[in-house]
Design an enzyme around this catalytic site. Structure first.
Site, PDB file in Angstrom:
ATOM      1  N   HIS A 152       0.837  -1.205   0.000  1.00  0.00           N
ATOM      2  CA  HIS A 152       0.000   0.000   0.000  1.00  0.00           C
ATOM      3  C   HIS A 152       0.871   1.254   0.000  1.00  0.00           C
ATOM      4  CE1 HIS A 152      -3.128  -2.630   2.169  1.00  0.00           C
ATOM      5  NE2 HIS A 152      -3.679  -2.325   1.005  1.00  0.00           N
ATOM      6  N   LYS A 160     -15.893  -8.098   6.385  1.00  0.00           N
ATOM      7  CA  LYS A 160     -14.664  -8.651   6.947  1.00  0.00           C
ATOM      8  C   LYS A 160     -14.584  -8.306   8.428  1.00  0.00           C
ATOM      9  CE  LYS A 160     -11.858  -8.030   2.765  1.00  0.00           C
ATOM     10  NZ  LYS A 160     -10.678  -7.342   2.224  1.00  0.00           N
ATOM     11  N   ARG A 201      -1.739  -6.341  -7.577  1.00  0.00           N
ATOM     12  CA  ARG A 201      -0.617  -7.233  -7.266  1.00  0.00           C
ATOM     13  C   ARG A 201      -0.575  -8.399  -8.243  1.00  0.00           C
ATOM     14  NH1 ARG A 201      -2.268  -9.470  -1.892  1.00  0.00           N
ATOM     15  NH2 ARG A 201      -4.231  -9.177  -2.934  1.00  0.00           N
ATOM     16  N   SER A 203      -3.152  -7.663   3.229  1.00  0.00           N
ATOM     17  CA  SER A 203      -3.571  -7.404   4.609  1.00  0.00           C
ATOM     18  C   SER A 203      -4.040  -8.697   5.270  1.00  0.00           C
ATOM     19  CB  SER A 203      -4.683  -6.353   4.642  1.00  0.00           C
ATOM     20  OG  SER A 203      -4.188  -5.104   4.227  1.00  0.00           O
TER      21      SER A 203
END
Length: 167
Positions: free
Chosen positions: A21, A45, A94, A132
């Protein structure tokens, strides 16, 4: 003639923020006059860190960048963009699976508001394996996350673990 200021929004849950990030934020902040990093509340989440802690970490991490603003929102990103009158969204990629997901989200956002433009930045390959979710798993299993996250995250999570142990 007044110069138009180029502003973009970089949204994410940032739970926690990773070095990937940070890479995207640093590069995007060089492309725009102002970059708004906004923490999204994601009810699907289970959060490791509260929104307030995530905002605090981001403020500390980017305190030296004058053109970065930290904010948070709940709801649709498009509604947030309309409130801010900013219609350029930055998203980091990514992997190919990231692209598929982000591409669909970019199309949905444009369908919701035709003014929305999404800019994709590839993360540096040395961060392409970091997420994360993987950081949370390593942390929860008492592994060392220091190489994957900014010092502000390591310090906050260490303090959080100490708070839990002292209860």
């Amino acid at each position: 003639m007044e110069k138009k200021i180029k502003i973009a929004i970089y949204p994410g849950s940032f739970d926690p923020i990773t070095n990937g990030h940070v890479d995207i934020i640093n590069r995007a902040s060089n492309l725009f006059d102002k970059l708004i990093i906004t923490v999204a509340s994601n009810n699907t989440k289970k959060a490791l860190l509260s929104i307030d802690r995530r905002v605090d970490i981001l403020n500390k991490t980017f305190s030296n960048k004058a053109n970065i603003e930290i904010d948070y929102f709940n709801g649709l990103l498009v509604d947030y963009a309309i409130r801010k009158n900013v219609f350029t969204i930055v998203r980091g990629l990514r992997t190919l699976s990231d692209f598929e997901y982000e591409f669909r989200m970019a199309i949905i956002n444009r369908n919701l508001d035709k003014r929305i433009e999404t800019i994709f930045l590839m993360t540096d390959e040395k961060y392409s394996h970091i997420s994360s979710s993987s950081i949370k798993e390593i942390y929860n299993l008492n592994g060392d996350i220091n190489q994957f996250v900014p010092k502000t995250v390591s310090k906050t999570l260490c303090n959080l673990k100490n708070e839990k142990n002292n209860k």
